[in-house]
Enzyme design. Structure first.
Site, short mmCIF file in Angstrom:
data_model
loop_
_atom_site.label_atom_id
_atom_site.label_comp_id
_atom_site.label_asym_id
_atom_site.label_seq_id
_atom_site.Cartn_x
_atom_site.Cartn_y
_atom_site.Cartn_z
CB ALA A 12 -1.02 6.00 6.23
CB ALA A 15 -2.69 6.14 10.29
CG LEU A 16 -3.09 -0.56 10.97
CD1 LEU A 16 -4.47 -0.63 11.61
CD2 LEU A 16 -3.00 -1.51 9.78
CE1 TYR A 58 -8.12 10.32 2.46
CE2 TYR A 58 -7.12 11.83 0.88
CZ TYR A 58 -7.14 10.61 1.51
OH TYR A 58 -6.19 9.67 1.23
CG HIS A 79 1.89 16.44 4.92
ND1 HIS A 79 3.08 16.10 5.54
CD2 HIS A 79 1.24 15.27 4.70
CE1 HIS A 79 3.14 14.78 5.68
NE2 HIS A 79 2.04 14.26 5.18
CE LYS A 97 8.43 11.93 10.30
NZ LYS A 97 8.89 11.14 9.15
CG ASP A 177 11.08 9.23 6.50
OD1 ASP A 177 9.95 9.45 6.99
OD2 ASP A 177 11.64 8.13 6.56
#
Length: 322
Positions: A12, A15-16, A58, A79, A97, A177
């Site tokens: 994602a 994440a990057l 995964y 999640h 989250k 979000d």
């Protein structure tokens, strides 16, 4: 201190740009593996973590015995599923989250955590920032007298239909979000829980909330918030007491939106400003997670805390659907 070997489920952008570099930079942590079916997406991660192992699924990453902990930045609706799978694979878990989409989801999460004996938590980074530790100390310590009202606002503009935040089937919406921050900030600093949400004005587009105006009643104070994905960038939390006012001018994206600072004004006629220019709350989060894994200390944001924020969000959705 033992180094915790981390794996990331999915390449994602968040994440990057944030969490993978934070894991790489944190003391007691090693960014060891990434799961992605597209090798090209691993290249920018390997630019700063050359030894990164890439798994093509995964499940393959979860089966890797060299991985101690997993960070999950997947779309919201995935999640719960992958947090439980990671726990069952014997990994500690830090999940973006909202870690769940309803209060009821936490039953399975907490049961899986307890059965595994591993640490599982929502990646609620703001509570790891010293500005929030200090704000809690000031408010609960009586620096503004009896707290009577809290104002919170968080907004940004995103009308990209292809973005998962604008997709109902991916658990999108402004409240999930960023509403977690406006709700969780008030709960963390005050230590109080809402009694009721008498008002919630939600504006939906394609079944996703893009604007929310919320009023809530806490035991000793009232609360008001605006959360939107269709307004210009703005963020602030204000704690209004009988003898003072505490303003958090950059509570949620410290170092990006602005410099984190606290402004305290009191009836003594003084104004005090505290600034936090050098803190990366993502790095703090990873280091706190690792310290708690190693020492067994209480984590600042356990699943029970995250469940409280989700309960408040469920109350808001219920009020908005009346």
């Amino acid at each position: 201190m033992t180094s915790l070997r981390w794996g990331v489920l999915g390449a994602a952008n968040f994440a990057l740009n944030h969490m993978a570099p934070a894991i790489h930079a944190a003391r007691g942590a090693e960014l060891a593996a990434l799961a992605t079916s597209n090798p090209a997406k691993a290249v920018p991660f390997q630019a700063f973590a050359p030894g990164l192992k890439v798994h093509d699924s995964y499940d393959a990453l979860l089966a890797d015995p060299a991985i101690d902990a997993v960070y999950i930045p997947l779309p919201n609706h995935l999640h719960v599923e992958w947090t439980i799978k990671a726990l069952q694979a014997g990994k500690h878990v830090l999940c973006e989250k909202p870690i769940a989409l309803s209060d009821a989801d936490f039953d399975a999460l907490i049961a899986a955590r307890d059965k595994s004996g591993k640490l599982a938590a929502e990646a609620f980074m703001i509570v790891h920032h010293p500005q929030f530790q200090r704000a809690r100390e000031l408010v609960q310590g009586g620096a503004i007298g009896a707290l009577r009202h809290v104002d919170a606002v968080f907004s940004y503009y995103n009308d990209d239909a292809g973005n998962i935040r604008n997709q109902a089937n991916a658990g999108g919406g402004g409240l999930r979000d960023i509403g977690v921050y406006t709700f969780g900030a008030a709960r963390f600093v005050t230590g109080a829980e809402p009694l009721a949400v008498p008002y919630a004005n939600l504006r939906l587009e394609n079944d996703v909330d893009v604007f929310a105006q919320v009023a809530a009643d806490f035991p000793e104070f009232t609360y008001a918030a605006i959360v939107s994905m269709r307004l210009f960038n703005r963020q602030q939390v204000v704690f209004h007491g009988e003898k003072g006012l505490l303003q958090m001018t950059c509570p949620f994206n410290a170092g990006v939106f602005d410099q984190a600072s606290l402004r305290l004004e009191t009836t003594a006629g003084t104004v005090t400003i505290e600034r936090f220019p050098a803190v990366n709350h993502y790095v703090q989060q990873v280091e706190n997670f690792g310290n708690c894994v190693e020492s067994g200390a209480k984590y600042p944001c356990p699943l029970e805390f995250s469940r409280g924020t989700q309960k408040m969000m469920d109350m808001v959705f219920a009020a908005g659907n009346k």
